[in-house]
Design a protein around this motif. Structure first.
Motif, mmCIF file in Angstrom:
data_model
loop_
_atom_site.group_PDB
_atom_site.id
_atom_site.type_symbol
_atom_site.label_atom_id
_atom_site.label_comp_id
_atom_site.label_asym_id
_atom_site.label_seq_id
_atom_site.Cartn_x
_atom_site.Cartn_y
_atom_site.Cartn_z
ATOM 1 N N LYS A 1 0.836 -1.214 0.000
ATOM 2 C CA LYS A 1 0.000 0.000 0.000
ATOM 3 C C LYS A 1 0.870 1.262 0.000
ATOM 4 O O LYS A 1 0.555 2.251 -0.666
ATOM 5 C CB LYS A 1 -0.915 -0.019 1.224
ATOM 6 C CG LYS A 1 -1.906 1.135 1.258
ATOM 7 C CD LYS A 1 -2.786 1.044 2.488
ATOM 8 C CE LYS A 1 -3.068 2.415 3.037
ATOM 9 N NZ LYS A 1 -3.649 2.341 4.389
ATOM 10 N N LYS B 1 2.184 1.861 -3.490
ATOM 11 C CA LYS B 1 1.160 2.483 -4.334
ATOM 12 C C LYS B 1 0.945 3.929 -3.895
ATOM 13 O O LYS B 1 0.702 4.814 -4.713
ATOM 14 C CB LYS B 1 -0.158 1.714 -4.237
ATOM 15 C CG LYS B 1 -0.127 0.401 -4.970
ATOM 16 C CD LYS B 1 -1.413 -0.394 -4.750
ATOM 17 C CE LYS B 1 -1.255 -1.812 -5.278
ATOM 18 N NZ LYS B 1 -2.286 -2.708 -4.759
ATOM 19 N N GLY B 2 1.019 4.145 -2.584
ATOM 20 C CA GLY B 2 0.809 5.493 -2.046
ATOM 21 C C GLY B 2 1.800 6.491 -2.617
ATOM 22 O O GLY B 2 1.418 7.574 -3.057
ATOM 23 N N ILE C 1 -3.199 15.724 -3.930
ATOM 24 C CA ILE C 1 -3.943 14.618 -3.331
ATOM 25 C C ILE C 1 -4.277 13.644 -4.460
ATOM 26 O O ILE C 1 -4.932 14.022 -5.416
ATOM 27 C CB ILE C 1 -5.229 15.141 -2.659
ATOM 28 C CG1 ILE C 1 -4.852 16.108 -1.526
ATOM 29 C CG2 ILE C 1 -6.067 13.993 -2.134
ATOM 30 C CD1 ILE C 1 -6.019 16.870 -0.948
ATOM 31 N N PRO C 2 -3.771 12.426 -4.369
ATOM 32 C CA PRO C 2 -3.986 11.488 -5.475
ATOM 33 C C PRO C 2 -5.459 11.139 -5.644
ATOM 34 O O PRO C 2 -6.164 10.911 -4.662
ATOM 35 C CB PRO C 2 -3.201 10.241 -5.060
ATOM 36 C CG PRO C 2 -2.438 10.612 -3.841
ATOM 37 C CD PRO C 2 -3.047 11.824 -3.249
ATOM 38 N N GLY C 3 -5.902 11.117 -6.882
ATOM 39 C CA GLY C 3 -7.261 10.676 -7.183
ATOM 40 C C GLY C 3 -7.251 9.199 -7.524
ATOM 41 O O GLY C 3 -6.195 8.554 -7.526
ATOM 42 N N MET C 4 -8.432 8.658 -7.817
ATOM 43 C CA MET C 4 -8.544 7.221 -8.078
ATOM 44 C C MET C 4 -7.729 6.808 -9.308
ATOM 45 O O MET C 4 -7.135 5.735 -9.312
ATOM 46 C CB MET C 4 -10.011 6.846 -8.262
ATOM 47 C CG MET C 4 -10.252 5.362 -8.174
ATOM 48 S SD MET C 4 -9.799 4.729 -6.538
ATOM 49 C CE MET C 4 -9.974 2.969 -6.761
ATOM 50 N N LYS C 5 -7.704 7.676 -10.327
ATOM 51 C CA LYS C 5 -6.946 7.350 -11.552
ATOM 52 C C LYS C 5 -5.476 7.112 -11.206
ATOM 53 O O LYS C 5 -4.867 6.146 -11.638
ATOM 54 C CB LYS C 5 -7.022 8.520 -12.538
ATOM 55 C CG LYS C 5 -8.124 8.411 -13.538
ATOM 56 C CD LYS C 5 -7.880 9.384 -14.705
ATOM 57 C CE LYS C 5 -9.001 9.305 -15.716
ATOM 58 N NZ LYS C 5 -10.247 9.973 -15.329
ATOM 59 N N ILE D 1 -4.216 6.449 -8.269
ATOM 60 C CA ILE D 1 -4.063 5.303 -7.360
ATOM 61 C C ILE D 1 -4.053 3.996 -8.156
ATOM 62 O O ILE D 1 -3.241 3.099 -7.912
ATOM 63 C CB ILE D 1 -5.186 5.303 -6.293
ATOM 64 C CG1 ILE D 1 -5.012 6.510 -5.358
ATOM 65 C CG2 ILE D 1 -5.204 4.004 -5.503
ATOM 66 C CD1 ILE D 1 -6.192 6.780 -4.448
ATOM 67 N N LEU D 2 -4.962 3.912 -9.123
ATOM 68 C CA LEU D 2 -5.028 2.693 -9.933
ATOM 69 C C LEU D 2 -3.779 2.543 -10.803
ATOM 70 O O LEU D 2 -3.258 1.448 -10.988
ATOM 71 C CB LEU D 2 -6.280 2.704 -10.815
ATOM 72 C CG LEU D 2 -7.606 2.567 -10.066
ATOM 73 C CD1 LEU D 2 -8.776 2.833 -10.985
ATOM 74 C CD2 LEU D 2 -7.735 1.185 -9.438
#
Lengths: 255, 403
Positions: A69, A72-73, A187-191, A193-194
Motif C-alpha cells: 500500500k 502504491k501510495g 492529493i492522489p485521485g482514483m486514476k 491510485i489505480l
C-alpha cells in the motif's frame, strides 16, 4: 531532467504506544510516508511537469518499506518509477547509515541531475540526511529551499532565511532539501491510485547495492517519552496578597 | 445497449479477482482513495466552512469546484464520460467517508446517482450538458417530478405536455425540485395531454430552468441547507422533440431504474453522518464530568453508545452487501428498500441519541450535531418515504410467497 525524490517510512504518531518504562512501542503502528517528504516528491513533479524529464522515488529502510500500500501510495503522487533498499539491517539506522545507503542506491540507479529530500524525517527529524547525502555523492548540497526553478542545465533556488531570501544558481547534479512551504502536495485521485499499481518497482537489499559495511558512527541507545507527572490539583481561592504570596511560593518551589 | 452501459458503471477494480467474497477487508486502492478524501476535506473544508454554509443557507460552491477539480465528482462514471470507473462498493465507501467528515453529502456528492440514468437514456447532447456541469463543479440537473397533489403517488402528476405547431409546451406546477435554481438543465415528468393510455402517458423532458415561462421559488427547509429545494411553475414552456429524455411514455419506468441505485446510496448518505455523530458523542462521553465521573461511566449512556454502534455496524453491513450485490449483477429488488428504510431510520436514531448524550450543548448550533440532526431527518422523507419503502418491500415479500 532526471530527478530522484527520497522519502522515509515512519510510524503513524497516533499509534505509537508509550510503555510503562517510557520506551516507545511501534508494534501497533501503521506505517506511513513521512509528511515532510511529500513536498520533495511534489517539487520533483512540478519540475518534471514544467521542464520535462523523469521523476523516480527512492526509499531505504527495514522491510516495512516494501509494504504494497505504501508503494502504491508514493507512486500515486506522480513518480514514474520506484527504487527501494529493503533490509532489516536498516532498522534504527542512524543518519549516516541512511545517507550512505541512499548514496549507494542513487549510484546504482545511475544518471541523476537532482536528488530531492524533505527538510527532515517525520519521526526523528534530525535534518541530517540531505546534507550527508550530497557530501557522499560529492555534489553541491543545499537545505531550506523554498523554491526551485529549472533553467537550462541548472536550477535557481530560493532559501528563505530569517530576514532575507537568498537566491542561488546551482550547478547540477545537486542534492536539495526542501521546506514544507515549497508547495502543497497533490492529493492522489482514483486514476492515479489505480495507475500506481502498474508502475515499475525495483527492490534491492544492502549487499545488492554493495553496502556490507554497517559501520555505524552513532548508536541509538534508547528513545524515551518525556516523564509524565501527575497534576497536583492544588487550588488557591481568593485574590488577597496572602493568596498571591502562597501561589508565588508554590511556583518557586516547583521551579 | 442498456445492459452494456450498466456493466461499465459497475467496474470492479479489486486487484485480486480470486478474493474470497466474504472478505470484509478494504483493498489497498480503496484505503488510499479514502485517505485522499480525508486529506482533501480536512485540509480545505473544516467544520467552520460547513457551519457557515448551513447558517447562511448557501450552496458550497468552493467545495463543489474543488471536488470536481480533484476528479472526485466523476468517480464511478465510465471513462467515455471522462470519469474513473469504480465499483458500487467503493462509491458507497466514498459517500460514507465524506459524511463521517461532516460533509453534507446529499448536497454535494449525490448527482452521480442521476448521471447513471442520464447516461443510460439521454441523448449525446443531454449527456454532454450534464457532464459539463458536473466537471465545472455545478449542479448536474434538477429533477421535476413531485407535484403538490402528486408526492408519493406519482401517478397523480398533472403537469402536461402538448404538441403544437411542431413544438412541445409544458404546463404545470412542480414542487420539492432539488437544485432547480442552480442547475442549467432540469428533467420534467409530464403527462401527455393527448392520450389516456396509462402505459403511454408519462414522458420525461429536458428543459432549461432559465427558459421563459419557468418561475422558481425557493423553499425554506428544516435542514439540508446546502442544497436548494424549490417550487417550480411551468407556463407554456416551449421545448422541442429533441428535448425528450428517454422514450415517450417511459417517463416513470426509466426513473424507477434509477431509484434502486438511489436507495442504495441513500443508505450510504445517511450512514456517514451517523458515524460522525457517534464518534463525537463517544468522545464527549469520555470527557464530560457530571456527579464527579465521566458520563460514559453511567450505564444509561453506555447502553446508548452500544446500541448506536450496533446500528452503525448493521447499516454498514447492509450498505456494503447491497453495493456488493449490484457489483455482482444480483438483483437488489426488495433489498434496496430494506436498505434505505433501515439506514435512514437508524441513522436518525443514532444522531438523535448522540444529541441526547451531548445534552443542552447538543441542542445549540455550536456543535455540528444540530446540523447533522436536521439534515438526517430529510432522508426519511426524500427519495421515497419510510412508508413507501415498506409498501414496495412488502409487495415483494407477498409476491414471493404467493402461489
Amino acid at each position: 531532467m532526471n530527478i530522484i525524490a527520497c522519502y522515509k517510512i515512519v510510524p503513524e504518531e497516533q499509534d505509537i504506544v508509550v510503555r510503562p518504562d517510557r520506551s516507545l512501542s511501534f508494534d501497533k503502528a501503521e506505517w506511513k510516508i513521512g509528511q515532510y517528504d511529500l513536498p520533495a516528491v511534489e517539487a520533483g513533479m512540478n519540475i518534471v511537469e514544467t521542464a520535462g524529464g523523469k521523476l523516480s522515488a527512492l526509499s531505504v529502510g527495514p522491510k516495512t518499506v516494501e509494504n504494497s500500500k505504501l508503494k502504491k501510495g508514493i507512486l500515486s503522487r506522480g513518480p514514474e518509477e520506484l527504487f527501494l533498499v529493503a533490509d532489516d539491517a536498516l532498522t534504527n539506522a542512524d543518519t549516516h547509515q541512511t545517507a550512505d545507503t541512499l548514496a549507494k542506491a542513487v549510484q546504482r540507479i545511475g544518471d541523476f541531475d537532482l536528488v530531492l529530500c524533505g527538510e527532515g524525517s517525520g519521526d526523528f527529524y534530525a535534518q541530517q540526511v540531505g546534507a550527508q547525502l550530497g557530501e557522499l555523492l560529492g555534489v553541491p548540497v543545499l537545505n531550506a529551499v523554498s523554491k526551485i526553478t529549472a533553467e537550462g542545465g541548472k536550477v535557481i533556488v530560493e532559501r528563505t532565511l530569517e530576514s532575507e531570501v537568498e537566491v542561488l544558481e546551482v550547478a547540477l547534479p545537486a542534492v536539495i532539501s526542501v521546506t514544507t512551504d515549497i508547495n502543497k502536495p497533490r492529493i492522489p485521485g482514483m486514476k492515479e491510485i489505480l495507475a500506481a499499481g502498474k508502475k515499475p518497482v525495483t527492490t534491492w537489499n544492502l549487499s545488492e547495492i554493495g553496502s556490507n559495511d554497517l559501520n555505524r558512527t552513532t548508536e541509538v541507545r534508547s528513545t524515551l517519552a518525556p516523564q509524565q507527572t501527575d497534576r497536583k490539583r492544588t487550588v488557591l481561592e481568593g485574590d488577597s496578597d496572602e493568596v498571591v504570596g502562597k501561589l508565588y511560593e508554590f511556583l518557586r518551589k516547583e521551579l | 445497449m442498456i445492459k452494456e452501459k450498466r456493466a461499465v458503471w459497475g467496474e470492479n477494480h479489486n486487484e485480486s479477482k480470486e478474493r474470497n467474497f466474504m472478505d470484509f477487508k478494504l483493498s489497498e486502492e480503496q484505503e488510499l482513495l479514502l485517505e485522499s478524501i480525508r486529506t482533501f476535506v480536512s485540509q480545505n473544508f473544516p467544520e467552520s466552512y460547513w457551519k457557515e454554509c448551513d447558517e447562511s443557507q448557501r450552496v458550497p460552491y468552493e467545495f463543489l469546484k474543488a471536488y470536481a477539480d480533484a476528479g472526485f465528482t466523476m468517480l464511478g462514471a465510465p471513462e467515455e464520460l471522462g470519469g474513473t470507473p469504480i465499483d458500487f462498493v467503493t462509491r458507497a465507501l466514498v459517500k460514507i467517508e465524506l459524511g463521517k467528515l461532516g460533509v453534507p453529502v446529499f448536497a454535494v456528492a449525490s448527482s452521480d446517482i442521476m448521471l447513471h440514468l442520464v447516461h443510460e437514456v439521454g441523448t449525446p447532447e443531454q449527456i454532454e450538458r450534464c457532464v459539463t456541469s458536473l466537471k465545472d463543479g455545478r449542479a448536474m440537473m434538477a429533477l421535476l417530478a413531485t407535484e403538490p397533489q402528486a408526492g408519493s403517488d406519482a401517478s397523480a402528476i398533472a403537469t402536461t405536455y402538448t404538441r403544437k405547431n411542431g413544438k412541445v409546451y409544458l404546463n404545470g406546477h412542480k414542487t420539492f425540485a432539488t437544485n432547480s435554481n442552480e442547475a442549467e438543465q432540469a428533467v420534467v415528468i409530464a403527462r401527455n395531454s393527448d392520450t389516456s393510455d396509462p402505459k403511454k402517458i408519462f414522458t420525461a423532458w429536458f428543459i432549461n430552468p432559465k427558459a421563459p415561462g419557468v418561475k422558481i421559488e425557493n423553499l425554506d427547509k428544516v435542514g439540508q441547507h446546502c442544497i436548494k429545494t424549490c417550487e417550480v411553475y411551468l407556463e407554456d414552456v416551449e421545448i422541442e422533440e429533441k428535448d425528450m429524455f428517454g422514450q415517450e411514455g417511459n417517463g416513470f419506468v426509466q426513473l424507477m431504474k434509477g431509484f434502486e441505485t438511489e436507495r442504495l446510496f441513500m443508505g450510504a448518505l445517511a450512514l456517514g453522518p451517523a458515524i460522525g455523530a457517534f464518534e463525537d458523542a463517544a468522545r464527549y462521553a469520555t470527557q464530560r464530568i457530571q456527579f464527579k465521573q465521566r458520563i460514559g461511566e453511567f450505564q444509561l449512556i453506555q447502553e446508548k453508545l452500544v446500541y448506536m454502534k450496533i446500528k452503525i455496524e448493521n447499516m454498514y453491513n447492509m450498505v456494503m452487501k447491497t453495493a456488493w450485490m449490484l457489483d455482482n449483477g444480483i438483483s437488489i429488488r426488495g433489498i434496496a428498500e430494506y436498505n434505505k428504510l433501515y439506514c435512514v431510520q437508524s441513522a436518525f436514531e443514532v444522531i438523535d441519541d448522540a444529541m441526547q448524550i451531548f445534552g443542552g450543548i447538543g441542542y445549540t448550533n455550536d456543535l455540528r450535531i444540530s446540523r447533522l440532526w436536521r439534515d438526517a431527518r430529510f432522508y426519511r422523507i426524500g427519495g421515497g418515504t419510510d412508508q413507501i419503502q415498506i409498501m414496495v418491500a412488502a409487495r415483494q415479500i407477498l409476491k414471493n410467497f404467493s402461489k
